[in-house]
Design an enzyme around this catalytic site. Structure first.
Site, PDB file in Angstrom:
ATOM      1  N   ALA A 102      23.464 -44.678 -12.803  1.00 44.93           N
ATOM      2  CA  ALA A 102      24.502 -45.727 -12.783  1.00 44.93           C
ATOM      3  C   ALA A 102      25.208 -45.756 -11.438  1.00 44.93           C
ATOM      4  CB  ALA A 102      25.513 -45.492 -13.906  1.00 44.93           C
ATOM      5  N   ASP A 121      17.725 -30.972 -25.592  1.00 44.62           N
ATOM      6  CA  ASP A 121      19.004 -30.570 -25.000  1.00 44.62           C
ATOM      7  C   ASP A 121      19.269 -29.092 -25.262  1.00 44.62           C
ATOM      8  OD1 ASP A 121      19.576 -33.136 -23.988  1.00 44.62           O
ATOM      9  OD2 ASP A 121      20.292 -33.791 -25.944  1.00 44.62           O
ATOM     10  N   LYS A 169      20.704 -41.365 -17.142  1.00 46.46           N
ATOM     11  CA  LYS A 169      21.666 -42.470 -17.300  1.00 46.46           C
ATOM     12  C   LYS A 169      22.181 -42.908 -15.923  1.00 46.46           C
ATOM     13  CE  LYS A 169      22.765 -41.723 -22.076  1.00 46.46           C
ATOM     14  NZ  LYS A 169      22.270 -40.350 -22.333  1.00 46.46           N
ATOM     15  N   LYS A 223      12.287 -36.070 -24.115  1.00 48.46           N
ATOM     16  CA  LYS A 223      13.389 -36.574 -23.286  1.00 48.46           C
ATOM     17  C   LYS A 223      14.190 -35.375 -22.771  1.00 48.46           C
ATOM     18  CE  LYS A 223      17.320 -38.361 -24.895  1.00 48.46           C
ATOM     19  NZ  LYS A 223      18.363 -37.662 -24.105  1.00 48.46           N
ATOM     20  N   ASN A 228      20.866 -48.110  -3.550  1.00 53.86           N
ATOM     21  CA  ASN A 228      20.190 -47.095  -2.730  1.00 53.86           C
ATOM     22  C   ASN A 228      20.254 -45.716  -3.381  1.00 53.86           C
ATOM     23  OD1 ASN A 228      18.822 -46.293  -0.210  1.00 53.86           O
ATOM     24  ND2 ASN A 228      20.653 -45.009  -0.006  1.00 53.86           N
ATOM     25  N   THR A 229      21.399 -45.371  -3.926  1.00 52.38           N
ATOM     26  CA  THR A 229      21.516 -44.055  -4.577  1.00 52.38           C
ATOM     27  C   THR A 229      20.641 -44.016  -5.821  1.00 52.38           C
ATOM     28  OG1 THR A 229      23.773 -43.960  -3.745  1.00 52.38           O
ATOM     29  CG2 THR A 229      23.177 -42.354  -5.424  1.00 52.38           C
TER      30      THR A 229
HETATM   31  O1  3DU Z   1      22.111 -36.416 -31.308  1.00 54.96           O
HETATM   32  P1  3DU Z   1      20.806 -35.757 -30.983  1.00 54.96           P
HETATM   33  O2  3DU Z   1      20.885 -34.265 -30.846  1.00 54.96           O
HETATM   34  O3  3DU Z   1      19.685 -36.196 -31.888  1.00 54.96           O
HETATM   35  O4  3DU Z   1      20.370 -36.231 -29.501  1.00 54.96           O
HETATM   36  C1  3DU Z   1      20.407 -37.553 -29.069  1.00 54.96           C
HETATM   37  C2  3DU Z   1      20.009 -37.584 -27.627  1.00 54.96           C
HETATM   38  O5  3DU Z   1      19.993 -38.916 -27.155  1.00 54.96           O
HETATM   39  C3  3DU Z   1      20.935 -36.830 -26.694  1.00 54.96           C
HETATM   40  O6  3DU Z   1      20.119 -36.289 -25.655  1.00 54.96           O
HETATM   41  C4  3DU Z   1      21.860 -37.870 -26.127  1.00 54.96           C
HETATM   42  O7  3DU Z   1      22.317 -37.546 -24.847  1.00 54.96           O
HETATM   43  C5  3DU Z   1      20.931 -39.065 -26.066  1.00 54.96           C
HETATM   44  N1  3DU Z   1      21.561 -40.354 -26.184  1.00 54.96           N
HETATM   45  C6  3DU Z   1      22.366 -40.669 -27.228  1.00 54.96           C
HETATM   46  O8  3DU Z   1      22.581 -39.846 -28.113  1.00 54.96           O
HETATM   47  C7  3DU Z   1      22.931 -41.953 -27.295  1.00 54.96           C
HETATM   48  C8  3DU Z   1      22.646 -42.875 -26.373  1.00 54.96           C
HETATM   49  O9  3DU Z   1      23.133 -44.092 -26.487  1.00 54.96           O
HETATM   50  C9  3DU Z   1      21.809 -42.540 -25.334  1.00 54.96           C
HETATM   51  C10 3DU Z   1      21.272 -41.271 -25.286  1.00 54.96           C
END
Ligand code: 3DU
Length: 218
Positions: free
Chosen positions: A65, A13, A63, A35, A69-70
């Site tokens: 949702a 991120d 994510k 990711k 189709n979309t």
């Molecule tokens: O908190 P961190 O920086 O380790 O990142 C966790 C990542 O996982 C972040 O990209 C967030 O959007 C994703 N994520 C969650 O934190 C929780 C979820 O339930 C699903 C995805």
């Protein structure tokens, strides 16, 4: 999904393409997948998926949702751009989730459905539904689910519902979850972001988390 080697997935991120590629270059060996979500895709463009996927397997965390189709259109864009795994929400229902499963299968890719998120607010609406969402993921034929490392007891519960499907688990580090506890509770892969990408020495931090994972394996 790549065979479990390090059991770590990097949550990338960051908002700069150069920073993202620099981190993948130095950290790639510590992670089974990278990711990429909205922050980097919106900042760097969808092409960033192709660039990173030439270096490591990429899971696009969109994510998803929407209506079936979309969902299909979103999945196909991300898969064409190089993702080999996608994350979708289960709450829109079987038809929407199945559209994601169908699209990912057509590309030989994986679909992970969110059960309960890792942040405190997930206890308001998601936690009471998490078991149904996990069942929905199984019924739709998802590869696996996303379950919270911040609440290892919920990983255990979800594991009891989904059998041997894959659990990928965010919340280790900055959100307070423990790598060892999440692995012991049944997570297959841990998703770790800021505690590594924001560390003074990301490689040393990745090594530290990896040694915790290894120490907690039977
Ligand atoms: O908190 P961190 O920086 O380790 O990142 C966790 C990542 O996982 C972040 O990209 C967030 O959007 C994703 N994520 C969650 O934190 C929780 C979820 O339930 C699903 C995805």
């Amino acid at each position: 999904m790549k065979k479990r080697e390090t059991r770590l997935i990097l949550a990338l991120d960051v908002l700069s393409r150069n920073k993202a590629l620099e981190l993948v270059g130095s950290l790639g060996g510590y992670f089974d997948a990278i990711k990429v979500g909205y922050p980097l895709i919106l900042a760097g463009g969808l092409g960033i998926l192709k660039e990173i996927s030439s270096l490591a397997p990429v899971i696009a965390d969109l994510k998803i949702a929407d209506i079936p189709n979309t969902n299909r259109l979103i999945c196909e864009e991300a898969l064409r751009a190089g993702a080999c795994g996608l994350i979708a929400h289960a709450f829109p229902g079987q038809d929407s989730l199945k559209a994601c499963v169908k699209s990912t299968r057509a590309y030989g890719a994986d679909l992970f459905a969110v059960t309960e998120m890792s942040h405190p607010g997930a206890s308001e609406f998601m936690a009471p539904l998490a078991e149904s969402l996990a069942k929905a993921a199984v019924e739709a034929g998802a590869t696996g689910v996303v379950a919270p490392a911040t609440r290892p007891e919920r990983i255990k519960l979800i594991r009891s519902i989904i059998g041997d499907k894959i659990i990928i688990s965010p919340g280790v580090g900055t959100q307070g979850g423990s790598a060892a506890d999440a692995i012991k509770a049944g997570a297959d892969y841990l998703i770790v972001g800021r505690s590594i990408t924001g560390a003074d020495d990301p490689v040393a931090e990745a090594e530290r988390v990896l040694s915790q994972v290894k120490a907690s394996l039977p």
